[in-house]
Design a protein around this motif. Structure first.
Motif, mmCIF file in Angstrom:
data_model
loop_
_atom_site.group_PDB
_atom_site.id
_atom_site.type_symbol
_atom_site.label_atom_id
_atom_site.label_comp_id
_atom_site.label_asym_id
_atom_site.label_seq_id
_atom_site.Cartn_x
_atom_site.Cartn_y
_atom_site.Cartn_z
ATOM 1 N N ASP A 160 -50.256 -33.302 -5.375
ATOM 2 C CA ASP A 160 -49.427 -34.047 -5.225
ATOM 3 C C ASP A 160 -48.080 -33.490 -3.497
ATOM 4 O O ASP A 160 -47.333 -33.937 -3.287
ATOM 5 C CB ASP A 160 -48.470 -35.274 -5.845
ATOM 6 N N SER A 161 -48.845 -32.094 -3.784
ATOM 7 C CA SER A 161 -47.456 -31.402 -2.742
ATOM 8 C C SER A 161 -48.072 -31.874 -1.029
ATOM 9 O O SER A 161 -47.643 -31.367 -0.018
ATOM 10 C CB SER A 161 -47.924 -30.024 -2.701
ATOM 11 N N GLY A 162 -49.401 -32.059 -0.337
ATOM 12 C CA GLY A 162 -49.931 -31.991 0.199
ATOM 13 C C GLY A 162 -50.595 -30.498 1.161
ATOM 14 O O GLY A 162 -51.112 -30.896 2.214
ATOM 15 N N ALA A 163 -49.838 -29.350 0.206
ATOM 16 C CA ALA A 163 -50.869 -28.120 1.090
ATOM 17 C C ALA A 163 -51.223 -27.581 0.000
ATOM 18 O O ALA A 163 -51.556 -26.092 -0.144
ATOM 19 C CB ALA A 163 -48.884 -27.614 0.936
ATOM 20 N N ARG A 164 -52.688 -28.130 -0.515
ATOM 21 C CA ARG A 164 -53.098 -27.956 -1.581
ATOM 22 C C ARG A 164 -54.933 -28.683 -1.710
ATOM 23 O O ARG A 164 -54.597 -29.709 -1.870
ATOM 24 C CB ARG A 164 -53.257 -27.164 -2.543
ATOM 25 N N ALA A 219 -44.395 -61.836 -13.369
ATOM 26 C CA ALA A 219 -44.499 -60.684 -12.346
ATOM 27 C C ALA A 219 -42.923 -60.560 -12.878
ATOM 28 O O ALA A 219 -42.667 -58.441 -13.636
ATOM 29 C CB ALA A 219 -44.776 -60.861 -11.373
ATOM 30 N N ARG A 220 -42.263 -60.572 -12.912
ATOM 31 C CA ARG A 220 -40.825 -60.256 -12.661
ATOM 32 C C ARG A 220 -40.110 -60.165 -13.775
ATOM 33 O O ARG A 220 -39.512 -59.297 -14.682
ATOM 34 C CB ARG A 220 -39.773 -61.409 -11.854
ATOM 35 N N TYR A 221 -40.401 -60.980 -15.109
ATOM 36 C CA TYR A 221 -39.936 -61.424 -16.247
ATOM 37 C C TYR A 221 -40.557 -60.393 -17.352
ATOM 38 O O TYR A 221 -39.965 -59.948 -18.404
ATOM 39 C CB TYR A 221 -39.578 -63.248 -17.079
ATOM 40 N N ALA A 222 -41.949 -60.150 -17.173
ATOM 41 C CA ALA A 222 -43.077 -59.076 -18.090
ATOM 42 C C ALA A 222 -43.438 -58.337 -17.883
ATOM 43 O O ALA A 222 -43.918 -57.595 -18.728
ATOM 44 C CB ALA A 222 -43.745 -60.357 -18.160
ATOM 45 N N TRP A 223 -43.299 -57.781 -16.539
ATOM 46 C CA TRP A 223 -43.769 -56.306 -16.233
ATOM 47 C C TRP A 223 -43.108 -55.777 -15.812
ATOM 48 O O TRP A 223 -42.300 -56.003 -14.904
ATOM 49 C CB TRP A 223 -44.758 -57.100 -15.030
ATOM 50 N N HIS A 224 -43.501 -54.469 -16.746
ATOM 51 C CA HIS A 224 -42.723 -53.282 -16.236
ATOM 52 C C HIS A 224 -43.165 -52.942 -14.684
ATOM 53 O O HIS A 224 -44.076 -53.243 -14.331
ATOM 54 C CB HIS A 224 -43.084 -52.245 -17.156
ATOM 55 N N HIS A 225 -42.341 -52.850 -13.817
ATOM 56 C CA HIS A 225 -43.029 -52.527 -12.577
ATOM 57 C C HIS A 225 -42.047 -50.373 -12.173
ATOM 58 O O HIS A 225 -40.682 -50.236 -12.649
ATOM 59 C CB HIS A 225 -42.182 -52.934 -11.177
ATOM 60 N N TYR A 226 -42.546 -49.761 -11.275
ATOM 61 C CA TYR A 226 -42.703 -48.619 -11.193
ATOM 62 C C TYR A 226 -42.793 -47.846 -9.974
ATOM 63 O O TYR A 226 -44.047 -47.644 -9.825
ATOM 64 C CB TYR A 226 -42.176 -47.557 -12.863
ATOM 65 N N ILE A 227 -42.313 -46.886 -9.359
ATOM 66 C CA ILE A 227 -43.347 -46.196 -7.966
ATOM 67 C C ILE A 227 -43.355 -44.880 -8.956
ATOM 68 O O ILE A 227 -42.208 -44.006 -8.953
ATOM 69 C CB ILE A 227 -42.444 -45.847 -7.079
ATOM 70 N N PRO A 228 -44.509 -44.583 -9.174
ATOM 71 C CA PRO A 228 -45.139 -43.123 -9.366
ATOM 72 C C PRO A 228 -44.305 -42.005 -8.429
ATOM 73 O O PRO A 228 -43.715 -42.227 -7.398
ATOM 74 C CB PRO A 228 -46.419 -42.909 -9.266
ATOM 75 N N HIS A 229 -43.859 -40.920 -8.990
ATOM 76 C CA HIS A 229 -42.865 -39.767 -9.061
ATOM 77 C C HIS A 229 -44.463 -38.807 -7.503
ATOM 78 O O HIS A 229 -44.483 -37.767 -8.684
ATOM 79 C CB HIS A 229 -42.165 -39.441 -8.882
ATOM 80 N N HIS A 230 -45.005 -39.409 -6.261
ATOM 81 C CA HIS A 230 -45.759 -38.568 -5.813
ATOM 82 C C HIS A 230 -45.109 -38.388 -4.547
ATOM 83 O O HIS A 230 -44.407 -38.790 -3.810
ATOM 84 C CB HIS A 230 -46.808 -39.441 -5.568
ATOM 85 N N LYS A 231 -46.069 -37.498 -3.920
ATOM 86 C CA LYS A 231 -45.469 -37.095 -2.260
ATOM 87 C C LYS A 231 -46.719 -38.061 -1.389
ATOM 88 O O LYS A 231 -46.779 -38.380 -0.376
ATOM 89 C CB LYS A 231 -45.235 -36.006 -1.854
ATOM 90 N N ILE A 232 -48.267 -37.748 -2.457
ATOM 91 C CA ILE A 232 -49.405 -37.929 -1.224
ATOM 92 C C ILE A 232 -49.510 -39.399 -3.089
ATOM 93 O O ILE A 232 -49.923 -39.083 -3.483
ATOM 94 C CB ILE A 232 -50.485 -37.303 -1.534
ATOM 95 N N ASP A 233 -50.533 -40.543 -1.843
ATOM 96 C CA ASP A 233 -50.809 -41.740 -2.794
ATOM 97 C C ASP A 233 -52.260 -41.688 -2.064
ATOM 98 O O ASP A 233 -52.344 -41.339 -1.095
ATOM 99 C CB ASP A 233 -49.874 -43.009 -2.701
ATOM 100 N N MET A 234 -53.440 -42.375 -3.341
ATOM 101 C CA MET A 234 -54.417 -42.749 -3.294
ATOM 102 C C MET A 234 -54.847 -44.075 -3.103
ATOM 103 O O MET A 234 -54.833 -44.632 -3.443
ATOM 104 C CB MET A 234 -55.552 -41.544 -4.666
ATOM 105 N N VAL A 235 -54.967 -44.637 -1.925
ATOM 106 C CA VAL A 235 -55.177 -45.981 -1.892
ATOM 107 C C VAL A 235 -56.996 -46.102 -1.402
ATOM 108 O O VAL A 235 -56.896 -45.302 0.103
ATOM 109 C CB VAL A 235 -54.568 -46.616 -0.336
ATOM 110 N N LYS A 236 -57.343 -46.503 -2.277
ATOM 111 C CA LYS A 236 -58.417 -47.192 -2.176
ATOM 112 C C LYS A 236 -59.580 -45.771 -1.241
ATOM 113 O O LYS A 236 -60.352 -45.362 -0.417
ATOM 114 C CB LYS A 236 -58.780 -47.503 -0.851
ATOM 115 N N ASP A 237 -59.258 -44.400 -1.595
ATOM 116 C CA ASP A 237 -60.166 -43.570 -1.973
ATOM 117 C C ASP A 237 -59.261 -42.506 -0.315
ATOM 118 O O ASP A 237 -60.049 -41.772 -0.129
ATOM 119 C CB ASP A 237 -62.382 -43.276 -2.026
#
Length: 340
Positions: A54-58, A288-306
């Protein structure tokens, strides 16, 4: 299809591999994957260039032939590379790890219809670039409260992280004038018949530094009504969702970020993820509001559609809610803290 995964780098004298782990190289140091591929292709045909972490430097540079990797390592390891801005690269062999040896990552959706979660709506470009700039300038003039990893501001009512609730007796006043246009625009939110009747009275502003996310949680049922609107500004992120099987409930709460721990890894759950670009508005309602846990991964880089999406130097979210004054009457009692 997800990107290939690789094990930890092997030493120079280890068994040959067509894959190279390259440090001091990547988007974080100003080098695009296309540029890196172009430089390394002088030693042989490159199969692909992937983020090593996730560093973006490797990065991982993957060749079709081991001999090409061997030639690149010999020529570039520990030497300045003029074609890469004179950077000194540190290179080791890396081994491809079959999918059976790693956890499969969840595909990231770009639109809400791909999620198949009732009650989620995402509108792109909910605010303009100028409005985004003005909103950020407005909150930066206000006082921030520091948590362990991020800063927050509360308006209307303060959220108490120790109890994961709000004290309705401590009214902070009306929402600030700089969000008036946003609140008015929410009243005409599409695909939601009762949106015009929503009266929002609580706003939490979160500032996330690079790599900082949000732990998994369901906003306390007894604290807020059924609509949660979240405006993303300044930087993008991935939001993940998990729905656990009936009767499975997280073990304990964390007071630092109104989150709850996951059940054991063996617990069964559904998982989804969506990409939130800057200036987009996300609505969580119903299931979605009442039954699903939501969260944001602790990443610096995300993979979206490759594709590699690097998070910005900051991400600021505006979360609008309506404080609940009576018990929750939702259809998901297994996730609800209101007595029945």
């Amino acid at each position: 299809m997800g990107l290939p995964r690789f094990s930890r780098p092997k030493g120079v004298d280890s068994e040959l591999s067509p894959n190279l782990y390259v440090a001091n190289c990547g988007p974080a140091v100003g080098l695009s994957f296309d540029t890196i591929a172009s430089v390394f292709s002088t030693f042989g045909e490159v199969k692909g260039v992937y983020p090593a972490d996730d560093s973006g430097a490797r990065v991982i540079v993957s060749y079709f032939e081991e001999s090409a990797a061997q030639a690149a390592l010999k020529a570039l390891d520990g030497h300045p590379c003029p074609a890469l801005g004179g950077r000194f690269l540190h290179i080791r062999y890396s081994i491809f790890q079959p999918p059976s040896q790693v956890n499969d990552s969840v595909p990231v959706s770009l639109v809400d219809s791909e999620l198949n979660i009732p009650g989620i709506y995402l509108l792109h470009d909910f605010v303009s670039a100028k409005e985004e700039e003005e909103l950020l300038a407005a909150v930066d003039k206000m006082s921030w409260k520091s948590l362990s990893k991020r800063r927050v501001q509360h308006y209307g009512y303060e959220f108490c992280y120790e109890t994961r609730n709000v004290n309705t007796k401590q009214y902070l006043g009306k929402l600030p004038s700089f969000v008036s246009a946003i609140v008015e625009r929410i009243s005409s939110f599409p695909n939601l018949e009762s949106a015009a009747d929503i009266v929002l009275d609580q706003l939490t502003v979160n500032e996330y530094p690079p790599g900082v996310g949000l732990s998994p949680h369901i906003d306390t049922h007894s604290a807020f009504e059924g609509f949660i609107f979240s405006l993303s500004l300044a930087g993008p992120c991935i939001m993940d969702f998990r729905r656990y099987t009936e009767g499975v409930w997280p073990k304990s709460a964390s007071s630092s970020d109104m989150s709850v721990e996951y059940p054991d890894k063996s617990s069964s759950f559904l998982r989804r993820a969506i990409y939130l670009p800057p200036r987009s508005m996300l609505l969580l309602s119903g299931e979605a509001r009442y039954a699903w846990h939501h969260y944001i991964p602790h990443h610096k880089i995300d993979m979206v559609k490759d594709s590699v999406i690097r998070r910005g130097p900051r991400r600021v979210s505006f979360t609008f809610r309506k404080v609940r004054t009576g018990p929750c009457q939702c259809e998901f009692p297994q996730y609800c803290d209101s007595p029945r």
